[in-house]
Enzyme design. Structure first.
Site, PDB file in Angstrom:
ATOM      1  N   LYS A 164       0.861  -1.182   0.000  1.00 16.79           N
ATOM      2  CA  LYS A 164       0.000   0.000   0.000  1.00 16.79           C
ATOM      3  C   LYS A 164       0.893   1.225   0.000  1.00 16.79           C
ATOM      4  CE  LYS A 164      -4.103  -1.831   0.405  1.00 16.79           C
ATOM      5  NZ  LYS A 164      -5.111  -1.582  -0.607  1.00 16.79           N
ATOM      6  N   LYS A 263     -12.961  -7.842  -8.408  1.00 12.04           N
ATOM      7  CA  LYS A 263     -13.444  -8.372  -7.125  1.00 12.04           C
ATOM      8  C   LYS A 263     -14.926  -8.651  -7.330  1.00 12.04           C
ATOM      9  CE  LYS A 263     -10.409  -5.526  -4.234  1.00 12.04           C
ATOM     10  NZ  LYS A 263     -10.304  -4.503  -3.188  1.00 12.04           N
TER      11      LYS A 263
HETATM   12  O1  LIG Z   1      -7.762  -9.574   0.736  1.00 12.39           O
HETATM   13  C1  LIG Z   1      -6.572  -9.253   0.607  1.00 12.39           C
HETATM   14  O2  LIG Z   1      -5.643 -10.060   0.761  1.00 12.39           O
HETATM   15  C2  LIG Z   1      -6.116  -7.886   0.268  1.00 12.39           C
HETATM   16  C3  LIG Z   1      -7.169  -6.938   0.188  1.00 12.39           C
HETATM   17  C4  LIG Z   1      -6.735  -5.573  -0.233  1.00 12.39           C
HETATM   18  O3  LIG Z   1      -5.617  -5.299  -0.580  1.00 12.39           O
HETATM   19  C5  LIG Z   1      -7.760  -4.613  -0.207  1.00 12.39           C
HETATM   20  C6  LIG Z   1      -8.991  -4.899   0.273  1.00 12.39           C
HETATM   21  C7  LIG Z   1      -9.929  -3.888   0.445  1.00 12.39           C
HETATM   22  C8  LIG Z   1      -9.591  -2.605   0.280  1.00 12.39           C
HETATM   23  C9  LIG Z   1      -8.221  -2.213   0.051  1.00 12.39           C
HETATM   24  O4  LIG Z   1      -7.542  -1.829   1.155  1.00 12.39           O
HETATM   25  C10 LIG Z   1      -7.446  -3.271  -0.710  1.00 12.39           C
HETATM   26  C11 LIG Z   1      -7.611  -3.043  -2.163  1.00 12.39           C
HETATM   27  O5  LIG Z   1      -7.928  -1.907  -2.506  1.00 12.39           O
HETATM   28  O6  LIG Z   1      -7.448  -3.922  -3.001  1.00 12.39           O
HETATM   29 MG   LIG Z   2      -7.144  -1.918  -4.437  1.00  7.56          MG
END
Ligand SMILES: O=C(O)CCC(=O)C1=CC=C[C@@H](O)[C@@H]1C(=O)O
Ligand SMILES: [Mg+2]
Length: 369
Positions: A164, A263
């Site tokens: 991140k 997703k």
């Molecule tokens: O589920 C995972 O292993 C990672 C999820 C992840 O990175 C995210 C989940 C939800 C919101 C965000 O912070 C981020 C994303 O944006 O992809």
């Molecule tokens: Mg993301």
């Protein structure tokens, strides 16, 4: 024939093994709702609400999804039998947005449908891969902690590392990571922390040989992303901006991205996910399956989806142990040499473990025909 007689909502509250920090929010406890649908002969399908407790990622929350399920989607499912999941999806196509609520109940119906067909969900969706590559996400933390965690995940075999980033925690952080790990497949997710005013900083990120930069600009934008993409060598991956197939078409036509993170929760379910996957495949845009810090139920849906052929980039589908001391499915999802086996059993191919479910369940609601 999908003839659901009873829908049970299991409200869960689980603690993550470590808090997960993005540019906007830190998640340490995870509320979720598991949806169990049961037909007349007692066969069961499972789905999961992946919305967060507050609306920081998209506008949906556990509370809005609960409302949509209870007031609209569950009554729709109990109203009559449906030939297949598509017919059920048609029945609620009048409902605007509320993608995570729709995806949750649709997911349960897909699992039930696959079990009735006695086939793995992956095969029902058109998946062919027997194994999928696994990537892992590292939240914002101190430099030392991030470096140590990356080292651990790399030696565990993960095929791609996502970190991140946010203003003040970007170029210097990537510089340090690259000095320790010059060759790992690495990408950065900003969750909309930048604007076009940051273009010179974002151009600096081209130095770090990133696989992609995920959602650098506003959550609802595809225009500024097209401007940015025209000036970056690194592909932009869109996450929050893609809610429907139509969004994906427009983003690709405009040149707003080179990659899309799919997703199922964000795009309203597996059916829309497949449509986006297919469109991207026709336009040579690779895709990968994103994660939502979810339990094994949604993780299992994601594994099935990731077995489709254009999921050529390792997604955010990591081991259950990455987030949970104990997952509520048996067996838990495990990663071996960076790969996850796509289950060969009917439906999700994982069982929900009732005693573990009971441990984390705060309350149950039941709806019958
Ligand atoms: O589920 C995972 O292993 C990672 C999820 C992840 O990175 C995210 C989940 C939800 C919101 C965000 O912070 C981020 C994303 O944006 O992809
Ligand atoms: Mg993301």
């Amino acid at each position: 024939m999908i003839d659901v007689q009873e829908v049970t909502l299991h409200h869960l509250d689980m603690k993550l093994v470590t808090p997960f920090q993005s540019s906007i929010e830190t998640v340490s406890k995870r509320e979720s709702i598991l949806i169990e649908v049961r037909n007349r002969s007692g066969q069961i399908g499972w789905g999961e609400v992946v919305a967060f407790s507050s609306p920081w990622y998209t506008e949906e929350t556990i509370g809005t999804c609960h409302h949509m399920l209870k007031s609209f989607l569950i009554p729709e499912l109990l109203a009559k039998p449906f030939q297949d999941p598509e017919a059920f999806i048609d029945s609620f196509s009048y409902i605007r947005r509320n993608q995570m609520a729709k995806a949750a109940i649709e997911g349960a119906v897909w699992d039930l449908h696959a079990k009735l067909e006695e086939k793995p969900l992956a095969a029902i969706l058109g998946g062919t891969a027997k194994q999928i590559d696994s990537g892992v996400v590292i939240g914002l933390a101190s430099m030392e902690h991030m470096l140590e965690t990356i080292g651990k995940h790399v030696s565990d075999g993960y095929k791609r590392i996502k970190i991140k980033i946010k203003p003040g925690s970007d170029a210097a952080l990537l510089d340090e990571i690259r000095s320790h790990f010059p060759d790992i497949p690495l990408m950065a997710d900003a969750n909309s922390a930048y604007t076009l005013d940051d273009i010179s900083l974002l151009k600096q990120l081209d130095e770090y040989n990133l696989l992609m930069i995920e959602q650098p600009l506003a959550h609802d934008d595809i225009i500024d992303h097209a401007v940015l993409q025209s000036q970056l060598k690194t592909p932009i991956c869109l996450d929050e901006s893609i809610i429907t197939l139509n969004d994906a078409k427009k983003a690709i036509q405009l040149g707003s991205c080179g990659v899309i993170n799919i997703k199922p929760g964000r795009v309203g379910g597996l059916f829309e996910s497949i449509k986006i996957h297919d469109y991207c495949m026709q336009h040579n845009v690779p895709v990968w399956v994103g994660g939502m810090l979810e339990t094994g139920v949604s993780r299992a849906h994601n594994i099935a989806l990731a077995s489709l052929p254009n999921f050529t980039i390792p997604g955010d589908i990591s081991a259950s142990a990455r987030y949970w001391e104990e997952d509520i499915i048996s067996p838990p999802v495990t990663v071996n040499n960076g790969k996850i086996d796509v289950p060969a059993g009917p439906g999700l191919g994982f069982e929900v473990n009732r005693s573990k479910l009971a441990k984390y369940c705060t309350h149950i609601e039941r709806f019958t025909k």
